[in-house]
Scaffold this active site. Structure first.
Site, PDB file in Angstrom:
ATOM      1  N   LYS A 298       0.863  -1.190   0.000  1.00 42.87           N
ATOM      2  CA  LYS A 298       0.000   0.000   0.000  1.00 42.87           C
ATOM      3  C   LYS A 298       0.885   1.220   0.000  1.00 42.87           C
ATOM      4  O   LYS A 298       2.016   1.186   0.474  1.00 42.87           O
ATOM      5  CB  LYS A 298      -0.894  -0.001   1.248  1.00 42.87           C
ATOM      6  CG  LYS A 298      -2.035   0.984   1.219  1.00 42.87           C
ATOM      7  CD  LYS A 298      -3.123   0.624   0.209  1.00 42.87           C
ATOM      8  CE  LYS A 298      -4.345   0.108   0.820  1.00 42.87           C
ATOM      9  NZ  LYS A 298      -5.401  -0.393   0.028  1.00 42.87           N
TER      10      LYS A 298
ATOM     11  N   GLY B  93     -20.318   6.693   3.429  1.00 41.08           N
ATOM     12  CA  GLY B  93     -19.450   7.075   2.316  1.00 41.08           C
ATOM     13  C   GLY B  93     -20.248   7.161   1.027  1.00 41.08           C
ATOM     14  O   GLY B  93     -21.310   6.522   0.880  1.00 41.08           O
TER      15      GLY B  93
END
Ligand code: GLU
Length: 428
Positions: free
Chosen positions: A107, A219
């Site tokens: 990541k 979200g």
């Protein structure tokens, strides 16, 4: 981001330690897997539009690449930290393993707020990030992708810089590219759709039809929008959605009892999924506090924003109607909240299974890029559905057989696969 005071890496390690003990993993493998194999922290100087140079902080963590090149997104966020990127890299390792694709976990991130950056400045960050890492990432070592507040256009700037440095075309270096520029059909939809493929299977297990259920979603970014679309297509109703209000610097929830319409809401949304409150009110939405999404009388919660959103304090506020939680985001539930949900018998589809559709489609994109031959959308989404459905059932079957939570069962499968690759390579 140590959001709500919880360090995501502590959470990721605690989850790992619990299952490593359950598996009686040997000490060397445990030590190897509970931390990243490699990590990079570096400066990214960018000349801003006003002529001044600003130094941004960039990260890339390669947690484990025993099963294949490290794989995972790059996030742009003002509260990014190295520890969060470590946690997310580790979750990527488990994610690729649970859907059994030949990739490891990585990541990346940059501490920045794209709300306040021009396109040119964002391009500068993307190119600067690649310049710092051009020798440490690539199609056979570490393959980035979009994540929070990054998209196809960022991926293409990064690819262009990588190709300029290495002198050639390397479309397998990065995924989430726009369709027509080396991207795969279906990649934009993949994460949200994947969440719904697992919801569909979990509902069968619970004996519920989708049209008997309502959902509330945290979200309204890429994952949430496509999860909402497919969930509606299979018959569900989304009654509440929350989004980040950048002007007020707080989240806001939007409720419509008869069901929200994502197309209507997208029309009043900024480029990061932030919904305009006044325009939403005109469309008949009720405006509620940011965390109202988690106390709705619905059957399904889909947290699809950031980590540490459901914790020991707010989990008891989840309504007794809730039967299923599907983690669209990475790390939205803390171990304290996990306990509350387990005690209440709520089925929770863990992040690295529920949202694995994105990286699975990234894998298809890499395969297509490397072959330089692209598949039609139906083929991509058909393969994705088969992979997600098979992974869900493998986890659910193990959970039932060993009386485990789905998260722990998913960890058992992933950790065993990664540990086996490490042993077979002779690392431990
Ligand atoms: N950023 C996405 C994730 O967290 C996708 C990663 C990828 O496609 O490599 O799963």
């Amino acid at each position: 981001m140590a959001i709500r005071g919880v360090n995501a890496f502590d959470v990721a390690q605690a989850q790992f330690d619990k299952v490593a003990a359950m598996l009686d993993l040997d000490p060397a493998t445990r030590e190897l897997l509970r931390q990243p194999m490699r990590e990079y922290s570096f400066a990214v100087p960018v000349r801003m539009d006003d002529g001044a140079v600003r130094i941004f902080r960039g990260f890339r963590v390669q947690h484990n690449d025993a099963r294949g090149p490290a794989k995972g997104g790059i996030r742009f966020h003002p509260q990014e930290t190295l520890d969060t990127v470590r946690a997310l890299a580790m979750w990527m390792t488990w994610k690729c393993a649970v859907v059994d694709i030949p990739l490891g976990g990585g990541k990346g991130g940059v501490i920045c707020d794209p709300h306040h950056l021009s396109e040119r400045e964002q391009e500068g960050i993307c190119r600067g990030w690649v310049r710092q890492l051009a020798r440490n990432v690539g199609p056979v070592s570490d393959v980035p992708a979009p994540d929070v507040m990054t998209s196809g256009k960022h991926m293409l700037w990064m690819l262009d810089e990588f190709e300029a440095i290495h002198g050639g075309h390397y479309p397998g270096f990065i995924t989430g590219k726009p369709v027509g520029a080396g991207g795969s059909q279906g990649r934009t939809e993949a994460t949200g759709y994947g969440v719904v493929y697992t919801i569909r299977e979990a509902l069968k297990q619970l004996g519920l039809r989708p049209d008997q259920t309502r959902a509330s979603v945290q979200g309204f970014g890429n994952v949430a929008q496509y999860a909402i679309r497919l969930y509606r297509e299979i018959g569900g109703t989304v009654t509440c959605v929350s989004s980040w209000d950048n002007e007020a610097q707080q989240a806001v929830s939007f409720r419509k009892g008869e069901g929200i319409d994502p197309d209507e809401l997208v029309g009043v949304t900024d480029r990061f999924g932030g919904i305009d409150q006044a325009k939403a009110r005109d469309l008949g939405y009720e405006i509620l506090p940011g965390d109202a999404w988690l106390e709705q009388p619905v059957e399904i919660l889909i947290p699809s924003a950031l980590e540490n959103q459901l914790d020991g304090d707010n989990a008891p506020r989840v309504k007794p109607t809730v039967k299923l939680i599907a983690e669209g985001a990475n790390g939205p539930t803390t171990p304290d909240a996990d306990k509350v949900f387990a005690e209440r018998g709520i089925l929770l589809i863990p992040d690295f299974l529920a949202n694995a559709g994105g990286v699975t489609c990234s894998y298809y994109e890499q395969v297509q890029s490397n072959m330089n031959m692209y598949w039609p959308k139906d083929e991509v989404l058909g393969r994705l559905d088969l992979t997600m459905t098979a992974a869900y059932h493998a986890v659910a079957e193990l959970a039932q057989r060993r009386k485990l939570a789905l998260r722990d069962a998913a960890y058992v499968i992933s950790i065993s696969r990664v540990a086996q690759a490490c042993h077979e390579r002779g690392w431990v």
